[in-house]
Design an enzyme around this catalytic site. Structure first.
Site, PDB file in Angstrom:
ATOM      1  N   THR A  14      50.286  98.385  33.187  1.00 17.06           N
ATOM      2  CA  THR A  14      51.676  98.642  33.424  1.00 17.06           C
ATOM      3  C   THR A  14      52.271  99.880  33.476  1.00 17.06           C
ATOM      4  OG1 THR A  14      51.691  96.219  32.676  1.00 17.06           O
ATOM      5  CG2 THR A  14      53.847  97.420  32.666  1.00 17.06           C
ATOM      6  N   CYS A  42      45.143  85.905  28.875  1.00 23.06           N
ATOM      7  CA  CYS A  42      45.998  84.732  28.956  1.00 23.06           C
ATOM      8  C   CYS A  42      45.559  83.525  29.889  1.00 23.06           C
ATOM      9  CB  CYS A  42      47.527  84.718  29.023  1.00 23.06           C
ATOM     10  SG  CYS A  42      48.174  86.251  28.480  1.00 23.06           S
ATOM     11  N   GLY A 282      51.572  98.070  22.967  1.00 20.83           N
ATOM     12  CA  GLY A 282      50.883  96.834  22.980  1.00 20.83           C
ATOM     13  C   GLY A 282      50.173  96.407  21.725  1.00 20.83           C
ATOM     14  N   LYS A 435      75.506  67.217  26.952  1.00 21.38           N
ATOM     15  CA  LYS A 435      75.403  67.939  26.098  1.00 21.38           C
ATOM     16  C   LYS A 435      73.751  68.298  26.089  1.00 21.38           C
ATOM     17  CE  LYS A 435      77.165  65.292  22.910  1.00 21.38           C
ATOM     18  NZ  LYS A 435      78.359  64.327  23.160  1.00 21.38           N
TER      19      LYS A 435
HETATM   20  P1  FAD Z   1      44.531  94.460  25.970  1.00 16.27           P
HETATM   21  O1  FAD Z   1      45.181  93.655  27.125  1.00 16.27           O
HETATM   22  O2  FAD Z   1      43.661  93.993  25.380  1.00 16.27           O
HETATM   23  O3  FAD Z   1      44.058  95.703  26.624  1.00 16.27           O
HETATM   24  C1  FAD Z   1      43.384  96.714  25.949  1.00 16.27           C
HETATM   25  C2  FAD Z   1      42.083  97.247  26.960  1.00 16.27           C
HETATM   26  O4  FAD Z   1      41.843  98.646  26.432  1.00 16.27           O
HETATM   27  C3  FAD Z   1      40.818  96.316  26.914  1.00 16.27           C
HETATM   28  O5  FAD Z   1      40.280  96.069  28.096  1.00 16.27           O
HETATM   29  C4  FAD Z   1      39.864  97.462  26.128  1.00 16.27           C
HETATM   30  O6  FAD Z   1      38.837  97.159  26.767  1.00 16.27           O
HETATM   31  C5  FAD Z   1      40.555  98.695  26.639  1.00 16.27           C
HETATM   32  N1  FAD Z   1      39.891  99.682  25.549  1.00 16.27           N
HETATM   33  C6  FAD Z   1      40.037  99.904  24.132  1.00 16.27           C
HETATM   34  N2  FAD Z   1      39.687 100.786  23.549  1.00 16.27           N
HETATM   35  C7  FAD Z   1      39.370 101.581  24.399  1.00 16.27           C
HETATM   36  C8  FAD Z   1      38.904 103.024  24.844  1.00 16.27           C
HETATM   37  N3  FAD Z   1      38.415 103.787  23.695  1.00 16.27           N
HETATM   38  N4  FAD Z   1      38.383 103.584  25.937  1.00 16.27           N
HETATM   39  C9  FAD Z   1      38.845 102.808  27.117  1.00 16.27           C
HETATM   40  N5  FAD Z   1      39.096 101.403  26.915  1.00 16.27           N
HETATM   41  C10 FAD Z   1      39.425 101.036  25.817  1.00 16.27           C
HETATM   42  N6  FAD Z   1      49.774  86.672  25.266  1.00 16.27           N
HETATM   43  C11 FAD Z   1      50.820  85.854  25.584  1.00 16.27           C
HETATM   44  O7  FAD Z   1      51.999  86.401  25.501  1.00 16.27           O
HETATM   45  N7  FAD Z   1      50.737  84.765  26.203  1.00 16.27           N
HETATM   46  C12 FAD Z   1      49.494  83.942  26.245  1.00 16.27           C
HETATM   47  O8  FAD Z   1      49.231  82.897  26.647  1.00 16.27           O
HETATM   48  C13 FAD Z   1      48.344  84.632  25.603  1.00 16.27           C
HETATM   49  N8  FAD Z   1      46.975  84.159  25.661  1.00 16.27           N
HETATM   50  C14 FAD Z   1      45.892  84.985  25.511  1.00 16.27           C
HETATM   51  C15 FAD Z   1      44.704  84.433  25.567  1.00 16.27           C
HETATM   52  C16 FAD Z   1      43.609  85.192  25.159  1.00 16.27           C
HETATM   53  C17 FAD Z   1      42.339  84.486  25.158  1.00 16.27           C
HETATM   54  C18 FAD Z   1      43.721  86.335  24.548  1.00 16.27           C
HETATM   55  C19 FAD Z   1      42.436  87.280  24.257  1.00 16.27           C
HETATM   56  C20 FAD Z   1      45.065  87.038  24.599  1.00 16.27           C
HETATM   57  C21 FAD Z   1      46.225  86.356  24.976  1.00 16.27           C
HETATM   58  N9  FAD Z   1      47.463  86.800  24.615  1.00 16.27           N
HETATM   59  C22 FAD Z   1      48.371  86.045  25.205  1.00 16.27           C
HETATM   60  C23 FAD Z   1      47.597  88.016  24.340  1.00 16.27           C
HETATM   61  C24 FAD Z   1      47.887  89.135  25.371  1.00 16.27           C
HETATM   62  O9  FAD Z   1      46.715  89.159  26.125  1.00 16.27           O
HETATM   63  C25 FAD Z   1      47.777  90.613  24.693  1.00 16.27           C
HETATM   64  O10 FAD Z   1      48.791  90.707  23.840  1.00 16.27           O
HETATM   65  C26 FAD Z   1      47.887  91.640  25.554  1.00 16.27           C
HETATM   66  O11 FAD Z   1      46.874  91.871  26.803  1.00 16.27           O
HETATM   67  C27 FAD Z   1      48.018  93.120  24.866  1.00 16.27           C
HETATM   68  O12 FAD Z   1      47.798  93.953  25.957  1.00 16.27           O
HETATM   69  P2  FAD Z   1      47.244  95.557  25.416  1.00 16.27           P
HETATM   70  O13 FAD Z   1      47.404  96.471  26.422  1.00 16.27           O
HETATM   71  O14 FAD Z   1      47.911  95.998  24.180  1.00 16.27           O
HETATM   72  O15 FAD Z   1      45.610  95.172  25.122  1.00 16.27           O
END
Ligand code: FAD
Length: 561
Positions: A14, A42, A282, A435
């Site tokens: 994003t 998710c 995140g 309501k």
């Molecule tokens: P992520 O989306 O986890 O992305 C992080 C990425 O960084 C990963 O792909 C990882 O491989 C990469 N990475 C890490 N370190 C490195 C590095 N050193 N070099 C290169 N790449 C790296 N949230 C909801 O709101 N509703 C839901 O229904 C929901 N269901 C979920 C179901 C499951 C099974 C899971 C696992 C999560 C769910 N979540 C849900 C949570 C949601 O997916 C996360 O909160 C969200 O994806 C967080 O985004 P992020 O970018 O912080 O991390």
């Protein structure tokens, strides 16, 4: 300008797309250590459960499509192994070629997410014990389940992902047990709402073990043995560990970035880390809870996406937008029910020393006379002083999502219960009632604040002494089916005539099924000179559910020698 993004899923992808929209001429490189980018974590439990049949449906973008659309250099299977903050470079290792390169950046965005917790228990590395975080994990779990004709699954942890996995495995025909260390599932909820969902899970034939701690695993032939602290041994073909996640701060720590009290990457209100050229978003970050002001993490896709947009704006335009924090608005489907929460649960408000009143009401998903109307239970917590709404929790079958979003938006902007009364909804019988349940929540809360309604709670029943009167005002038929011990029974429609049977000098504790008849009874008695009358919040139905769950869950663990 050169922007580097670490992590290419919710937050990272994003941020990258927004950066490109704001700066067409920048060089943008996004690194992802996994194979896939911008996928829907998710949806993974539903893919494992065959509800989502097409694996590709989860993969929103590919490196190629992202590059074509946004002109972003996406490098998958490439892990950033180090950040040199003073030189403003990152070290990237390609896991396929083994090659390492250094890349310079002007601004860096960290979105590495959170790691599933995998405690170092004996036998934890046995084949068949999985965590679920990404597409690869879901492929592994699905393949294992199919190849081994898995019949019996154990889910460790009764959180959101654990419950989704329990439902999906159950729908695949597996026998499912959930093991939870706490005395309730769904930790962000207070006990009563969790108890409603626990009863629903049990009604589906899923075994739920609360207050149960796993201490070790063993593998005998193809079976996994799960050993509990109580000495009990369970067996399963597959185990899913979903006992929580922790922010992935490894790179941040190595780079010398500040880590906060909640063990997430510390960021300021502009989502800037302790190094001004590095931003973070995140699951990996922490920020101040808008209600308690204490440091918190949030592991939800919505906040990650919103933070990413703000972060990109701040990078390109120079810290123009403040992040106001998240109130952990979350929702989960549990078989036929939906449970949702927004804000800070009463138990956490209590810990933070925030004065609050809790009220439980019921509402209908739509007009009761229109087919398929279903009850929902709503618990709120609010300030008894100024009516500020701190929390809402809803469990029901239909229309839960709509109501939680309304309540969440009011909590988020520091609104009050008075706004719930005024809330104007679109009404026709298939959608709501004149309501809406949200209005009713507000009416009841206002009555409580203005002392028109005095309430007591299901867990205070034991405090009622023999000098007090516990009065059941339900119908004869309802009373015969069950009542709270020591209650006397006067149906509400007979109360005016029979109130002489009650001693006005005594404390009277009234209850009915849901609270409305009890409220009326309270008003009748008070306006006839009874001084101390209170009404059971949530009524008999909540007391009954909570009691059933207390009996089932409070089995103390037998200590092994
Ligand atoms: P992520 O989306 O986890 O992305 C992080 C990425 O960084 C990963 O792909 C990882 O491989 C990469 N990475 C890490 N370190 C490195 C590095 N050193 N070099 C290169 N790449 C790296 N949230 C909801 O709101 N509703 C839901 O229904 C929901 N269901 C979920 C179901 C499951 C099974 C899971 C696992 C999560 C769910 N979540 C849900 C949570 C949601 O997916 C996360 O909160 C969200 O994806 C967080 O985004 P992020 O970018 O912080 O991390």
């Amino acid at each position: 300008m050169k922007y580097i993004i670490i992590g290419a899923v919710a937050g990272g992808a994003t941020a990258a797309a927004r950066l490109r929209r704001l700066d067409e001429h920048a060089e943008i490189v996004m690194f992802e250590k996994g194979e896939y980018i911008s996928y829907s974590n998710c949806g993974l439990p539903y893919y494992i459960g065959d509800v989502i049949k097409e694996r590709n449906a989860l993969l929103i973008q590919t490196a190629a499509s992202f590059n074509l659309r946004y002109k972003i250099d996406v490098r998958t299977t490439t892990e950033i192994t180090a950040i040199n903050a003073s030189a403003k470079t990152v070290t990237a290792k390609n896991h396929i070629t083994g090659k390492e390169v250094e890349e310079k950046y002007d601004k860096l965005v960290l979105s590495p997410g959170a790691d599933p917790i995998r405690p170092p228990l004996p036998g934890i590395t046995e084949n068949g014990i999985f965590t679920l975080r990404n597409v690869k994990d879901s492929d592994t779990i699905k393949e294992f389940a199919q190849q081994n004709h898995v019949k019996k699954a154990i889910i460790i942890g009764g959180g959101f992902i654990g419950l989704e996995m329990a439902e999906n495995f159950h729908n695949l025909g597996m026998e499912v047990t959930i093991i939870e260390m706490g005395n309730q599932i769904l930790a962000p909820l207070d006990f009563p709402l969790a108890a409603i969902i626990q009863q629903h899970i049990r009604s589906k034939g899923v075994d739920l073990l609360l207050n149960s701690t796993v201490t070790a695993f063993e593998k005998n032939n193809d079976k996994l043995k799960i050993l509990l602290k109580s000495g009990e041994e369970l067996s399963a073909d597959i185990v899913i560990l979903s006992i929580g996640v922790k922010p992935d701060t490894r790179l941040a720590i190595k780079a010398g970035l500040k880590i906060g009290e909640a063990k997430g990457i510390w960021v300021n209100e502009f989502l800037q880390t302790s190094n001004p050229d590095i931003y973070a978003v995140g699951d990996a970050i922490e920020f101040a809870n808008p209600i308690t002001k204490q440091s918190m993490n949030t592991y939800l896709a919505g906040p990650a996406n919103k933070q990413a947009r703000i972060c990109a704006d701040n990078i390109v335009s120079g810290n123009v937008e403040k992040y106001k924090g998240a109130i952990n608005t979350a929702i989960v489907k549990v078989f036929d029910m939906t449970v949702a929460t927004a804000g800070t649960a009463a138990k956490h408000l209590a810990k933070a020393g925030i004065q609050h009143t809790v009220s439980t009401t019921y509402g209908s998903s739509h007009a009761g006379y229109y087919p398929e109307a279903k009850q929902m239970s709503i618990q709120i917590a609010f300030s008894p002083v100024d009516g500020r709404l701190f929390n809402a929790q809803i469990a029901g079958y239909d229309g839960v999502d709509k109501r939680i979003d309304i309540l969440s938006s009011i909590i988020k902007r520091n609104g009050t219960i008075y706004e719930l009364e005024e809330f104007e909804h679109a009404y026709a019988p298939p959608y709501s009632s004149a309501k809406d349940p949200v209005n009713i929540v507000g009416f009841v809360a206002e009555d409580i604040i203005q002392d028109k309604l005095t309430i007591f709670y299901w867990n205070q029943i034991n405090e009622i002494s023999e000098n007090d009167i516990l009065l059941d005002v339900r119908s004869e038929e309802e009373f015969e089916k069950g009542f709270i011990p020591n209650a006397i029974h006067i149906p509400i429609d007979e109360l005016r005539e029979r109130m002489t049977e009650l001693d006005p000098a005594k404390n009277i504790f009234i209850y009915c099924f849901g609270g409305i008849r009890g409220y009326l009874g309270q008003l009748i008695l008070k306006q006839n000179g009874f001084k101390s009358v209170s009404n059971l919040s949530g009524g008999y139905q909540l007391w009954e559910i909570c009691n059933k769950e207390i009996k089932l869950s409070r089995q103390p663990e037998i200590q092994t020698a």
